[in-house]
Design an enzyme around this catalytic site. Structure first.
Site, PDB file in Angstrom:
ATOM      1  N   ARG A 102       0.901  -1.119  -0.306  1.00 35.84           N
ATOM      2  CA  ARG A 102      -0.293   0.050   0.176  1.00 35.84           C
ATOM      3  C   ARG A 102       0.779   1.286  -0.023  1.00 35.84           C
ATOM      4  NH1 ARG A 102      -5.517   1.699   2.969  1.00 35.84           N
ATOM      5  NH2 ARG A 102      -6.007   0.257   1.529  1.00 35.84           N
ATOM      6  N   HIS A 129      -6.951   1.547  -6.417  1.00 38.91           N
ATOM      7  CA  HIS A 129      -7.115   0.399  -5.272  1.00 38.91           C
ATOM      8  C   HIS A 129      -8.155  -1.350  -6.260  1.00 38.91           C
ATOM      9  CE1 HIS A 129      -8.044  -1.332  -1.118  1.00 38.91           C
ATOM     10  NE2 HIS A 129      -8.617  -0.370   0.174  1.00 38.91           N
ATOM     11  N   GLN A 132     -10.164  -4.015  -4.113  1.00 37.65           N
ATOM     12  CA  GLN A 132     -11.123  -3.696  -3.135  1.00 37.65           C
ATOM     13  C   GLN A 132     -12.638  -4.033  -4.426  1.00 37.65           C
ATOM     14  OE1 GLN A 132     -12.521  -1.822   0.286  1.00 37.65           O
ATOM     15  NE2 GLN A 132     -14.273  -2.607  -0.681  1.00 37.65           N
ATOM     16  N   ASP A 223     -16.372   7.521  -1.926  1.00 34.07           N
ATOM     17  CA  ASP A 223     -15.717   7.219  -1.038  1.00 34.07           C
ATOM     18  C   ASP A 223     -15.220   8.873  -0.574  1.00 34.07           C
ATOM     19  OD1 ASP A 223     -13.240   6.471  -0.359  1.00 34.07           O
ATOM     20  OD2 ASP A 223     -12.622   6.405  -2.156  1.00 34.07           O
ATOM     21  N   CYS A 263     -16.331   1.378  -0.192  1.00 36.52           N
ATOM     22  CA  CYS A 263     -14.968   0.962   0.329  1.00 36.52           C
ATOM     23  C   CYS A 263     -14.333   0.902   2.055  1.00 36.52           C
ATOM     24  CB  CYS A 263     -13.571   1.104  -0.362  1.00 36.52           C
ATOM     25  SG  CYS A 263     -13.162   3.013  -0.179  1.00 36.52           S
ATOM     26  N   ARG A 291     -13.646  -8.592   1.519  1.00 36.67           N
ATOM     27  CA  ARG A 291     -12.105  -8.400   1.553  1.00 36.67           C
ATOM     28  C   ARG A 291     -11.717  -9.267   1.402  1.00 36.67           C
ATOM     29  NH1 ARG A 291      -9.752  -3.386   1.379  1.00 36.67           N
ATOM     30  NH2 ARG A 291      -8.516  -3.997   1.051  1.00 36.67           N
TER      31      ARG A 291
HETATM   32  N1  NVA Z   1      -9.586   7.036  -1.519  1.00 37.65           N
HETATM   33  C1  NVA Z   1      -9.574   6.434  -0.073  1.00 37.65           C
HETATM   34  C2  NVA Z   1      -9.382   4.944  -0.251  1.00 37.65           C
HETATM   35  C3  NVA Z   1      -9.638   4.218   1.053  1.00 37.65           C
HETATM   36  C4  NVA Z   1      -9.656   2.721   1.099  1.00 37.65           C
HETATM   37  C5  NVA Z   1      -7.673   6.718  -0.266  1.00 37.65           C
HETATM   38  O1  NVA Z   1      -6.837   6.537  -1.050  1.00 37.65           O
HETATM   39  O2  NVA Z   1      -7.745   7.042   1.082  1.00 37.65           O
HETATM   40  N1   CP Z   2     -11.322  -0.291   1.473  1.00 35.94           N
HETATM   41  C1   CP Z   2      -9.806  -0.367   2.151  1.00 35.94           C
HETATM   42  O1   CP Z   2      -8.672  -0.061   1.712  1.00 35.94           O
HETATM   43  O2   CP Z   2      -9.363   0.214   4.045  1.00 35.94           O
HETATM   44  P1   CP Z   2      -8.428   0.616   4.786  1.00 35.94           P
HETATM   45  O3   CP Z   2      -7.707   1.815   4.490  1.00 35.94           O
HETATM   46  O4   CP Z   2      -8.596   0.069   6.679  1.00 35.94           O
HETATM   47  O5   CP Z   2      -7.727  -0.879   4.508  1.00 35.94           O
END
Ligand code: NVA
Ligand code: CP
Length: 306
Positions: A102, A129, A132, A223, A263, A291
């Site tokens: 990540r 992502h 997800q 989101d 998500c 997930r």
């Molecule tokens: N768009 C959000 C998704 C979190 C799971 C982010 O990147 O923070």
């Molecule tokens: N939806 C998602 O990826 O959640 P987290 O940021 O908690 O991993």
């Protein structure tokens, strides 16, 4: 050997196969059956951003498959102190059997994958992502809403939007995206998605009117307005996104029985109202649980490809 960096690199059949394996593993788990399909294997998990679901689901999933997961925060490993990505990739992939990352720039995981001897999984970048979306599609299948889906995405043109575009383009469903002006999806990603959509029959449209987007939709999704790394823009974004909250009125404009996906984490009173999150339309907690199951399907599938 395959990596899982974006859905763009996968066929419709492959995506459906991964979800199917995940569903089978879920069924087994609910009957108390654990198959050690990744026995003695180790998943390295590099986190340069926060996470609740991604960490818990990958770590738990790997354990349930008979393996082990290592949580590697960039505060703890030398990557965070400037050790090159290519060196980190060669070292970690010489000891682990799979790596999940990540991070911020999508190019970081592309470079890591180039030097990795083992499959690399995108656990979220600024651009995509994809794990997800495996869970989201699994949830759509379970609720019987994957056929003839009309998905309305309301909010920021971000990593989640791009991943929805890839999923729609591959699987061939309708996706309407409404963003405020100035927060549109990436132009290059849109062109790629539209090109793929021609082959699958998907109908992907972008607009700035959320009410138009949700009209007749079977699924509404959104989101956060400020993704990880955009914390400083948050107050400006809250002003710019007025009118884009998914609330009861917006749900009423959708098709009767429309479901709500997110998500998570969700910010009540911003991209979604408390009432929608507490309504029968809300299926985000099944989505979150999936997930675990979808990613187990993915890891088992990736393991079979080498
Ligand atoms: N768009 C959000 C998704 C979190 C799971 C982010 O990147 O923070
Ligand atoms: N939806 C998602 O990826 O959640 P987290 O940021 O908690 O991993």
């Amino acid at each position: 050997m395959r990596h899982f960096l974006t859905l763009k690199d996968f066929t419709k059949e492959e995506i459906l196969e991964i979800v199917k394996i995940g569903l089978e593993i879920k069924k087994d788990l609910k009957s108390g059956i654990y198959k050690d399909e990744l026995k003695k294997q180790t998943l390295g998990m590099i986190f340069e951003k926060s996470s609740t679901r991604t960490r818990v689901s990958f770590e738990t999933g790997m354990f349930q498959l008979g393996g082990h997961a290592l949580f590697l925060s960039n505060r703890d490993i030398h990557l965070g102190r400037g050790e090159p990505i290519k060196d980190t990739a060669r070292v970690i992939s010489s000891m682990c059997d799979m790596v999940m990352i990540r991070t911020f720039e999508h190019s970081m995981i592309e470079e890591f994958a180039e030097y990795s001897k083992v499959p690399v999984i995108n656990g979220l970048t600024d651009s995509y992502h994809p794990v997800q979306l495996l869970a989201d599609y699994m949830t759509m299948m379970e609720y019987g809403i994957s056929e003839n889906a009309v998905v309305a995405y309301i909010g920021d043109g971000n990593n989640m939007t791009h991943s929805w575009m890839m999923l729609a383009a591959k699987l061939g469903f309708d996706l309407r995206i409404a963003t405020p002006k100035g927060y549109e999806v990436d132009g290059e990603v849109l062109q790629t998605a539209l090109k793929m959509a021609k082959l699958s029959g998907a109908n992907i449209t972008v607009m700035n009117d959320p009410k138009k987007a949700v009209h007749g939709a079977t699924i509404i999704t959104t989101d956060t307005w400020a993704s990880m790394g955009q914390e400083e823009e948050k107050s400006q974004r809250i002003k710019d996104f007025q009118g884009f909250m998914v609330d009861d009125l917006m749900m009423c404009l959708a098709q009767k029985g429309a479901q709500f996906l997110h998500c998570l984490p969700a910010y009540r009173g911003q991209e979604v109202s408390e009432s929608v999150l507490e309504s029968h339309a809300n299926i985000v907690f099944d989505e979150a649980e999936n997930r675990l199951h979808a990613q187990k399907g993915l890891m088992v599938w990736l393991n079979k490809q080498r």
